[in-house]
Scaffold this motif. Structure first.
Motif, PDB file in Angstrom:
ATOM      1  N   PRO A 238      -5.967  11.049   0.682  1.00 21.46           N
ATOM      2  CA  PRO A 238      -7.174  10.214   0.853  1.00 21.46           C
ATOM      3  C   PRO A 238      -7.674   9.621  -0.461  1.00 21.46           C
TER       4      PRO A 238
ATOM      5  N   GLY B  19      -5.492   6.877  -1.460  1.00 25.79           N
ATOM      6  CA  GLY B  19      -5.816   5.709  -0.636  1.00 25.79           C
ATOM      7  C   GLY B  19      -7.000   4.945  -1.198  1.00 25.79           C
ATOM      8  N   ILE B  20      -7.977   5.687  -1.719  1.00 24.70           N
ATOM      9  CA  ILE B  20      -9.135   5.040  -2.342  1.00 24.70           C
ATOM     10  C   ILE B  20      -8.707   4.290  -3.599  1.00 24.70           C
TER      11      ILE B  20
ATOM     12  N   LEU C 238      -8.810  -2.471   2.438  1.00 24.21           N
ATOM     13  CA  LEU C 238      -9.209  -1.356   3.302  1.00 24.21           C
ATOM     14  C   LEU C 238      -8.011  -0.675   3.959  1.00 24.21           C
TER      15      LEU C 238
ATOM     16  N   GLU D 274       0.831  -1.203   0.000  1.00 25.90           N
ATOM     17  CA  GLU D 274       0.000   0.000   0.000  1.00 25.90           C
ATOM     18  C   GLU D 274       0.872   1.263   0.000  1.00 25.90           C
TER      19      GLU D 274
ATOM     20  N   VAL E  43      -5.901   8.210   4.458  1.00 20.84           N
ATOM     21  CA  VAL E  43      -6.487   9.177   5.395  1.00 20.84           C
ATOM     22  C   VAL E  43      -5.535   9.433   6.557  1.00 20.84           C
TER      23      VAL E  43
ATOM     24  N   THR F  27      -7.292   2.576   2.114  1.00 27.91           N
ATOM     25  CA  THR F  27      -8.112   3.723   2.520  1.00 27.91           C
ATOM     26  C   THR F  27      -7.637   4.284   3.839  1.00 27.91           C
TER      27      THR F  27
ATOM     28  N   ALA G 233      -7.281   1.162  -2.496  1.00 24.55           N
ATOM     29  CA  ALA G 233      -8.339   0.274  -2.006  1.00 24.55           C
ATOM     30  C   ALA G 233      -9.108  -0.354  -3.162  1.00 24.55           C
TER      31      ALA G 233
END
Length: 289
Positions: free
Chosen positions: A174, A177-178, A207, A35, A214, A210, A181
């Motif tokens: 953010p 991050g999506i 997840l 990630e 954030v 995400t 995800a």
């Protein structure tokens, strides 16, 4: 030091609370490297695209302000007032003698007393340019103040670029991050025939993207941007003090009054007391004698 304490507090409270609630770090630790590659790499790429080389170097350098705090300390403000006192006093006593100091500050017996201030090119340029202009009869206080104000606004705009660049990255994290995800969900859908325990781990890994976007945005990069901005604005008071004293000098106020104007315009947490400054100025007068 307080910046390091803040970072430790964020990690301890977030992950400590997660563990106390019964969460397990295994799935996070497993997914974290992948990630980070996706989110961190995309954020870095976007940062490089939106900034030139000089801005990138300056931003990386300014991150240190989060831990170091403002460059200028209370002693520096006191020394600046003493420096300006010496220069204004000499300029009024012997206008010819001041030229050698403002034309070659690196060789000046006055400037070299204050090496930290001398090492700051903008502070020295601001002092020397303004005093040189006054010696050339460009001494209208209102015009000079307007010129200095525009110059300082331009400098402030440039100095704040680092905080704006960091805030842009924080705003993007953010969404990145999506993205990570969604890629995790795509991976999960490709394994839809697997048993629930495997699908659960895959969804959990997705997840993490995400969460990481954030967390990095609001827990680290965003606060870094705010701190860099605060420190940069705090450092700007140093140059504003130069403007206030030199403009007061152009109004032909007494030298001590010019310095007092500067002292009172110094931020309260950096301002030397009246008695402390008087003692410092007495030492300056004695050394000059």
């Amino acid at each position: 030091m307080i910046g390091i304490i803040g970072i430790i507090c964020i990690f301890v409270m977030v992950f400590g609370g997660y563990l106390l609630a019964g969460g397990k770090m295994g799935i996070i630790l497993y997914s974290l490297p992948y990630e980070l590659i996706m989110i961190g790499g995309a954020a870095l790429g976007a940062f490089l695209i939106s900034n030139d080389g000089a801005a990138v170097k300056k931003t990386l350098k300014d991150i240190g302000k989060v831990f170091k705090g403002p460059k200028w300390k209370p002693d520096d403000y006191r020394n600046l007032l003493c420096l300006l006192f010496e220069l204004i006093r000499l300029a009024r006593q012997n206008p010819v003698a001041i030229e050698e100091h403002i034309e070659a500050p690196d060789e000046s017996a006055i400037f070299t007393k204050y090496p930290k201030i001398l090492s700051d090119k903008e502070a020295i340029a601001l002092i020397c340019d303004t005093m040189r202009s006054a010696s050339m009869n460009y001494d209208d206080p209102h015009q000079v103040e307007e010129v200095l104000e525009k110059r300082m606004e331009a400098n402030a705009h440039h100095a704040l670029h680092s905080s704006h660049a960091l805030q842009t990255v924080a705003d993007a994290l953010p969404a990145l991050g999506i993205v990570a995800a969604v890629l995790g969900v795509i991976k999960t859908m490709a394994s839809i025939d697997q048993p629930p325990e495997i699908l659960g781990k895959l969804i959990g890994s997705a997840l993490v993207g995400t969460f990481l976007g954030v967390f990095l945005s609001y827990g680290l990069v965003g606060p870094f941007a705010v701190k860099v901005k605060d420190v940069t604005e705090d450092e700007a008071h140093f140059y504003q003090l130069i403007r206030e004293v030199l403009v007061a000098n152009l109004h032909n106020h007494a030298t001590n009054i010019c310095i007092e104007v500067g002292r009172q315009n110094t931020p309260s947490h950096q301002r030397p007391s009246f008695g402390e400054l008087e003692e410092a100025l007495k030492s300056v007068k004695q050394s000059a004698a």
